[in-house]
Design a protein around this motif. Structure first.
Motif, short mmCIF file in Angstrom:
data_model
loop_
_atom_site.label_atom_id
_atom_site.label_comp_id
_atom_site.label_asym_id
_atom_site.label_seq_id
_atom_site.Cartn_x
_atom_site.Cartn_y
_atom_site.Cartn_z
N ARG A 722 0.82 -1.20 0.00
CA ARG A 722 0.00 0.00 0.00
C ARG A 722 0.86 1.26 0.00
N ASN A 723 1.94 1.15 0.73
CA ASN A 723 2.88 2.24 0.77
C ASN A 723 3.38 2.59 -0.62
N VAL A 724 3.66 1.54 -1.39
CA VAL A 724 4.14 1.75 -2.75
C VAL A 724 3.05 2.41 -3.59
N ASP A 725 1.81 1.98 -3.38
CA ASP A 725 0.71 2.58 -4.12
C ASP A 725 0.64 4.09 -3.88
N PHE A 726 0.81 4.47 -2.63
CA PHE A 726 0.75 5.90 -2.36
C PHE A 726 1.89 6.64 -3.04
N LEU A 727 3.04 5.98 -3.08
CA LEU A 727 4.19 6.61 -3.72
C LEU A 727 3.94 6.89 -5.19
N ILE A 728 3.09 6.07 -5.81
CA ILE A 728 2.74 6.32 -7.22
C ILE A 728 1.96 7.63 -7.33
N VAL A 729 1.00 7.78 -6.44
CA VAL A 729 0.20 9.01 -6.43
C VAL A 729 1.12 10.22 -6.25
N LYS A 730 2.04 10.07 -5.32
CA LYS A 730 2.98 11.14 -5.00
C LYS A 730 3.84 11.48 -6.23
N GLU A 731 4.27 10.42 -6.89
CA GLU A 731 5.13 10.62 -8.06
C GLU A 731 4.40 11.34 -9.19
N VAL A 732 3.14 10.96 -9.38
CA VAL A 732 2.35 11.60 -10.43
C VAL A 732 2.25 13.10 -10.16
N ILE A 733 1.97 13.43 -8.91
CA ILE A 733 1.84 14.84 -8.55
C ILE A 733 3.16 15.57 -8.78
N GLU A 734 4.24 14.94 -8.33
CA GLU A 734 5.55 15.58 -8.47
C GLU A 734 5.92 15.80 -9.93
N ILE A 751 -5.07 23.47 -15.19
CA ILE A 751 -4.94 22.93 -16.54
C ILE A 751 -5.40 21.47 -16.54
N GLY A 752 -5.36 20.86 -17.72
CA GLY A 752 -5.72 19.46 -17.83
C GLY A 752 -4.49 18.62 -18.05
N ALA A 753 -4.59 17.33 -17.74
CA ALA A 753 -3.46 16.44 -17.97
C ALA A 753 -3.94 15.09 -18.46
N LYS A 754 -3.05 14.43 -19.20
CA LYS A 754 -3.36 13.06 -19.68
C LYS A 754 -2.37 12.14 -19.02
N ASP A 766 -8.54 6.31 -7.95
CA ASP A 766 -9.07 6.42 -6.58
C ASP A 766 -8.62 7.71 -5.91
N ASN A 767 -7.47 8.20 -6.31
CA ASN A 767 -6.92 9.38 -5.64
C ASN A 767 -6.91 10.61 -6.54
N GLU A 768 -7.84 10.59 -7.48
CA GLU A 768 -7.92 11.65 -8.47
C GLU A 768 -8.06 13.04 -7.83
N ASP A 769 -8.86 13.10 -6.78
CA ASP A 769 -9.11 14.40 -6.14
C ASP A 769 -7.84 14.99 -5.57
N ILE A 770 -7.07 14.11 -4.95
CA ILE A 770 -5.81 14.58 -4.37
C ILE A 770 -4.89 15.10 -5.46
N ILE A 771 -4.79 14.33 -6.50
CA ILE A 771 -3.89 14.72 -7.59
C ILE A 771 -4.34 16.05 -8.19
N LYS A 772 -5.63 16.14 -8.42
CA LYS A 772 -6.15 17.38 -9.02
C LYS A 772 -5.85 18.59 -8.13
N ALA A 773 -6.05 18.41 -6.83
CA ALA A 773 -5.84 19.53 -5.91
C ALA A 773 -4.37 19.89 -5.79
N LEU A 774 -3.54 18.91 -5.56
CA LEU A 774 -2.13 19.20 -5.29
C LEU A 774 -1.35 19.55 -6.54
N ALA A 775 -1.85 19.10 -7.70
CA ALA A 775 -1.14 19.45 -8.93
C ALA A 775 -1.88 20.56 -9.69
N ARG A 776 -2.93 21.03 -9.10
CA ARG A 776 -3.74 22.12 -9.68
C ARG A 776 -4.22 21.77 -11.08
N LEU A 777 -5.00 20.70 -11.15
CA LEU A 777 -5.57 20.29 -12.43
C LEU A 777 -7.06 20.50 -12.39
N GLU A 778 -7.64 20.79 -13.57
CA GLU A 778 -9.10 20.82 -13.60
C GLU A 778 -9.64 19.53 -14.23
#
Length: 863
Positions: A722-734, A751-754, A766-778
């Motif tokens: 699970r820890n690794v899964d979260f790291l993926i989310v983190k990496e995407v944002i970074e 902005i938008g992202a693909k 599952d963590n789309e909201d987090i990514i959108k918020a922290l990476a400022r995506l619409e």
RNA sequence: GGCCACUUGGCUCAGUUGGUUAGAGCGUUGCAUUCACAUUGCAAAGGUCACUGGUUCAAAUCCAGUAGUGGCUACCA
């Protein structure tokens, strides 16, 4: 709910908090038991504070010592151990007396003799008292959780009784004796000093060669040569074959012809000078040893003031410094000077405290015999007792390489001269009446007894410190039973010999036990350029100034982090300022958490995780807890602190709290984490953590005695999927943030992202909201081809800029892939390396390959 | 002379028993300030791990040697 102020103001809290702690009595382990915060039967942990000298004020080295010991003490107290930390100060005989003498001259133009012994001692005691008051105030400012009810002083009555008792015991055992021996005389301080109190200075000195009958002899000290009637050479030296051992010859010398005796001894270095020397047994340790060996005469040439005695005839009464050239001149006139080497460098022995040039003298003094078997201790000598306890690991030295230094010192140890001709200190418990000598704990009955006017080496009383502070000579004292041997002796490596070794000597002899189980040696605190802090250099950083400016917690952290056992550390004000920032960060983290905690509660269990981020932070916390505790018990305080800091700042503040803003509903988890990090940080930063604790949880309970939050998991039991899964989310944002920065997209612009993430798509979705918020995506779209992550830009991508960027990245990853391919296709690697390592490498390779493919596809699309 | 420690980006240091593309803080560069914190956040640049050789499938990490730095210690008069 109270809201915390915007920034942490240490001054508003520190003194009040310390006062509260002290008034609660909880620094005293007995009170902890009474009040039920410690189980009576729990393990004991004790440290006796290395007593600071009452010569002035505390410096950064003391501050570091207090910080390190307080971390251990607070950790153990929270852990539930019966924890005792005994404070005290050291009278530091010579150092203190020298300081007061200096002040007396400066302020009143008087010497101690002008005042007389009783009046002078009053002055010293007054000075010592003032220094003491300053020192204990500083220790309190540092937040040191010392049990002041047990405070001791090396020269108080209890310690004096311990000293007299031990002296008597050693005398009765034949370990203390009085004898005429060669000792180090300090003409400036007018006292004998021990070998360890000598500081050697390299100085350029003239080296003379003189004619001495048929020989040529070399010397750097012609002023001692009056009585030289022995001429020594190596028995194997062919040049002097015709001279026989003990052969007598007559030679012309400074004032008259003398009858000289030839001595043949292998101690002579044939290579040095002419291979011949004369000896001066009264004023040289080595010559004395030789004189003892062959039963030679010893004559005193120089008096205690450094003046020549009548044996020097026309030079009698002259200071040796002024007589020197005149003596050489005379020898020259007589045709006895052969040559002068102007560039000779030798080491001058000087007294550590007074700077006086040490003149060896034969004097009647008191000594401790380190080579005499002690019946009560299995016929071991003091030297052997000292060696044994370290050899058989009853005492562990951290870092262990200091063991070598320790053994080397013992190997070269001579009998310890313990008498001093100074006024301030423990008077030697010996009385004289005519020829009679009485040694006792108390003065003998009857009249006419006169006490020895000498005092004891200050290290004699310091050597008893671990047990003289715990009730000795009452062997049944509760403290002695409960807290001795002490758990740890934390002190500077510079006093390994002076003090640590002597405590081991005294304790193994007196109690037949070790004084402590572990010796933790810290280094020196130096300035940012690595120089010693000294008044003359003007680079002294005063702990109190730093506390006033940045707070105690910041000052403590600056001394704890980046400080490794046995190594000197460099300290700068900027470093302390940096930790002030962190203190404030912790404050603000708590402030934010508090705004999101519905009802602050103590004694909470680990709450249930609702999201991936929750799982990640709770697991990170557990891992961190177990690593931190593991490091603390191994004395790696810097590592523990850094892991805590990493968790607090990077994991918690920069990620989890930002996510909490998005996900919401984290009251329980935040409360639990806050609870934990305040406890974990408390040994390092007692003031800010206690301040927050009381603001948040009320003043009823003190954080200082809350239970330490050990990890409920043992290390290695963590599943990391699970820890690794979260790291993926983190990496995407970074990655998105990084791309935004490179494309120079305004941070606020949505902005938008693909994203092309393959099998991990679910985690990301599952963590789309987090990514959108922290990476400022619409908008976040999931695609199955093209780049791993691509941003939708308003206009077209700037091909001119994007192409070289991609090419560079491709080149880098290609290099990496090639390296891995070579490795994985290397038969020897595959055959020899553990399976897990090989598999890992293959996995890495396939990941890198797919990444490379995506990048190449992206590049192709550009064209 | 002997012994010990150290040598990692501009600076201060991590790097635990050899196994991702060597990490962090400060400093530097760019961007951001009504949202816990500018005592802040985001991003980036920057390292042939002192040198040489060896062991190993694999070395910053182990071994040997060299150089430099610091320290301790010794009876070269």
């Amino acid at each position: 709910m109270t809201e915390l102020s915007k920034a942490y103001e240490p001054k508003q809290y520190e003194d009040a908090i310390y006062k509260k702690w002290e008034e609660s009595g909880l620094f005293n382990p007995d009170v902890c038991v009474e009040k039920g915060v410690t189980e009576p039967k729990s393990e004991h942990f004790s440290i006796v504070l290395p007593p600071p000298n009452v010569t002035g004020t505390l410096h950064m080295g003391h501050a570091a010592m207090l910080a390190i010991e307080d971390v251990m003490v607070r950790y153990h107290r929270m852990k539930g151990d019966r924890t005792l930390w005994v404070p005290g100060t050291d009278h530091a005989a010579i150092a203190t007396q020298a300081k007061v003498e200096k002040l007396l001259i400066e302020n009143e133009g008087k010497t101690k003799y002008d005042l007389g012994r009783p009046e002078f001692l009053k002055r010293v005691e007054k000075f010592a008292q003032e220094s003491h008051d300053t020192i204990v105030n500083q220790a309190r400012k540092m937040g040191a959780s010392l049990d002041w009810s047990r405070e001791a002083y090396t020269l108080d009555e209890k310690r004096n009784l311990a000293v007299r008792t031990v002296f008597k015991k050693m005398y009765d055992d034949g370990l203390i004796y009085r004898g005429h021996r060669i000792v180090n005389w300090d003409p400036k301080g007018q006292t004998v000093i021990s070998d360890d109190e000598i500081v050697y200075e390299e100085r350029k000195n003239k080296f003379y060669t003189f004619k001495y009958g048929p020989f040529e002899i070399g010397t750097a000290r012609p002023e001692t040569k009056f009585g030289d009637k022995y001429v020594v050479m190596h028995p194997d030296d062919k040049r002097y074959k015709k001279w026989k051992h003990m052969q007598k010859i007559t030679v012309e010398w400074i004032n008259a012809p003398i009858e000289a005796t030839v001595i043949k001894d292998p101690m002579i270095d044939m290579e040095f000078g002419t291979g011949v020397m004369t000896i001066t047994p009264w004023h040289s340790h080595e010559d004395f040893a030789l004189a003892e060996k062959y039963k030679l005469d010893k004559e005193q040439i120089i008096d205690k003031e450094g003046k020549l005695l009548p044996i020097a005839q026309e030079f009698s009464g002259m200071k040796i410094t002024e007589a020197k050239d005149k003596i050489v001149e005379k020898l020259k006139t007589k045709g006895l000077l052969v040559s002068v080497d102007e560039n000779y460098i030798n080491r001058i022995a000087t007294a550590e405290r007074t700077g006086g040039v040490v003149e060896p003298q034969v004097m009647e003094q008191w000594f401790v015999n380190v080579n005499k078997p002690v019946k009560e201790r299995g016929n071991k000598t003091l030297k052997e007792l000292m060696q044994d306890v370290v050899k058989n690991k009853k005492i562990e030295i951290v870092p262990d390489h200091f063991e070598k230094t320790y053994f080397h010192w013992i190997d070269n140890l001579r009998d310890w001269c313990i008498s001093r001709q100074i006024w301030f200190g423990h008077q030697i418990p010996v009385w004289y009446k005519g020829e009679e000598v009485y040694v006792g704990v108390d003065a003998p009955a009857g009249d006419g007894w006169q006490q020895d006017s000498d005092t004891l080496d200050t290290w004699f009383s310091s050597g008893l410190w671990t047990f003289s502070t715990l009730g000795y000579p009452d062997l049944k004292a509760e403290d002695l039973k409960n807290y001795h041997p002490t758990s740890v002796m934390e002190t500077g490596y510079d006093i390994l010999f002076f003090w640590v070794a002597r405590m081991i000597l005294m304790t193994t002899y007196v109690l037949g036990d070790v004084p402590f189980k572990t010796v933790y040696l810290h280094g020196l605190v130096r300035d940012e350029q690595g120089r010693k802090m000294s008044k003359s250099l003007g680079n002294v950083i005063n702990p109190l100034d730093m506390i006033a400016k940045y707070g105690t917690d910041a000052t403590r952290l600056s001394l704890l982090l980046g400080n490794t056992p046995g190594n000197d550390m460099k300290l700068s004000e900027e470093k302390i300022a940096g930790f002030r920032n962190f203190t404030n960060k912790l404050w603000n983290i708590s402030r934010f958490m508090l705004l999101n905690i519905e009802e602050p509660k103590i004694d909470v269990k680990e709450p249930k995780a609702k999201t991936l981020a929750d799982e990640w932070i709770l697991e990170s916390l557990e891992i961190m807890k177990s690593l931190v505790e593991g490091s603390i018990v191994k004395y790696n305080f810097a590592i523990a602190g850094e892991m805590l800091k990493e968790f607090t700042w990077n994991h918690l503040a920069d990620w989890y709290l930002e996510i909490a803003k998005v996900e919401g509903g984290k009251s329980e988890i935040l409360n639990y984490i806050l609870n934990n990090i305040l406890k974990l940080w408390h040994p390092y930063m007692p003031f800010v953590t206690e301040s927050i604790w009381q603001e948040v949880y009320g003043e009823g309970r003190s954080l200082m005695v809350e239970k330490w939050p050990s990890s409920v998991h043992s290390l290695g039991s963590f599943g990391d999927e699970r820890n690794v899964d979260f790291l993926i989310v983190k990496e995407v944002i970074e990655k998105i943030r990084s791309l935004r920065a490179e494309y120079k997209i305004e941070p606020a612009k949505k902005i938008g992202a693909k994203i092309n993430i393959g099998k991990k798509e679910k985690v990301v979705k599952d963590n789309e909201d987090i990514i959108k918020a922290l990476a400022r995506l619409e908008k976040l779209e999931f695609v199955e081809s093209g780049a791993e992550i691509a941003l939708d830009l308003a206009g077209a991508v700037d091909v001119e800029k994007e192409k070289p960027r991609l090419e560079k990245e491709i080149a880098e990853i290609k290099k990496y892939v090639t390296g891995l391919e070579n490795k994985v296709s290397n038969k020897e690697f595959v055959d020899n390396a553990p399976k897990a390592v090989v598999e890992k490498e293959q996995e890495k390779l396939s990941e890198a390959q797919s990444k490379l493919a995506k990048l190449q596809e992206q590049l192709a699309n550009l064209k």
